[in-house]
Design an enzyme around this catalytic site. Sequence first.
Site, PDB file in Angstrom:
ATOM      1  N   HIS A   1       0.831  -1.203   0.000  1.00 28.20           N
ATOM      2  CA  HIS A   1       0.000   0.000   0.000  1.00 28.20           C
ATOM      3  C   HIS A   1       0.870   1.260   0.000  1.00 28.20           C
ATOM      4  CE1 HIS A   1      -3.156  -2.804   1.340  1.00 28.20           C
ATOM      5  NE2 HIS A   1      -4.014  -1.899   0.889  1.00 28.20           N
TER       6      HIS A   1
ATOM      7  N   ASP B   1      -4.695  -6.049  -7.991  1.00 31.78           N
ATOM      8  CA  ASP B   1      -4.905  -5.352  -6.729  1.00 31.78           C
ATOM      9  C   ASP B   1      -5.063  -3.874  -7.072  1.00 31.78           C
ATOM     10  OD1 ASP B   1      -5.226  -4.869  -4.044  1.00 31.78           O
ATOM     11  OD2 ASP B   1      -3.380  -5.865  -3.417  1.00 31.78           O
TER      12      ASP B   1
END
Length: 349
Positions: A184, A254
């Site tokens: 992230h 993702d």
Amino acid sequence: MPDLPLGPLMVDVGSAQLSADETAFLSQPAIGGVILFARNYRSKAQAAQLIDAIKSIRNPSLLIAVDQEGGRVQRFKHEFFALPAAYRFGQAYEQDPESALPLCRAAGCVMATELIQVGVDFSFSPVLDCANLNSKAIGDRGFHEQPEIVAVLAGAFIDGMSDAGMAATGKHFPGHGGVTADSHFTLPVDDRSLDQIAECDLVPYKKLAAQLGGVMTAHIQFPRINIDAPTFSAFWLQQILRQEIGFSGLIFSDDLSMKGAQVAGNAVDALDSVDVVDQTKRALQAGCDMALICNDPKSAARVADELGKSWAANQPRLLAMRAKSTDRITETEIAKLKDQVALMAMNSA
């Protein structure tokens, strides 16, 4: 309600209600699904209304997804069963394998049933990464450190999801548990060889490929294997996942707004040095069927506008992710399963 094939983009919405601008945006041809977050949820009744509004926009209706793994990754909490982290099932398996497997299956069934009841098509679960408590991204989200046990427990969880009528999505291919960094916020680098990955991280995918409706990619770089992160790599997605493993379901990227997704051959340091439109096209060209762009509505709008009708998404793979019947299991049966899983979680705490 216009007839419009599902597109290759999954996006998000801003709140617990759908705005007029969002309704117009979700009508664009490039959109194929919506992922919901905690900000979109207040109660089961509200979630059902929001999802119904989204599904009423077009035909076939957009796919609805959420991350509802359990533990620290459970977007819907109030009025939903508190699912244990996957690692709890691994601990239970160490104590008593025969009792742990039906409990894991029960958890998958409870999770899927509750979501289907409010209109969600699928959860991005289970996690197939080998557990690594030192990993900032994975931690206790993985079932176990040993890949064979991951496959057994994840297989039971998938069976429970299937009992309820939900397709499973394994993540994060080819494996996130070998690195400590969180994609992230940065691009993790895994220096292992392909043989090392094959003997560990790929084992659950090989064993469960036929049971998975979807697979989600990892934003990780494996420089000894391929310069491109798996999300953008035909080597990983077509040669390894499709050909060698034999997976025939839907491949999700993702979230492309994550820092770890900001790669263009080599890793880059600045988010604004990579264009999200180019990155989305690269992911789709590499073999992703559906690209996720979350928490960045401006970029999502740009990508949707740029793709337009030009990218033909694989309709059979997309539609196979649609949830099935909502009445496969009675409320009494679900209540019993919840009690069993809650007792296990309490005993393993």
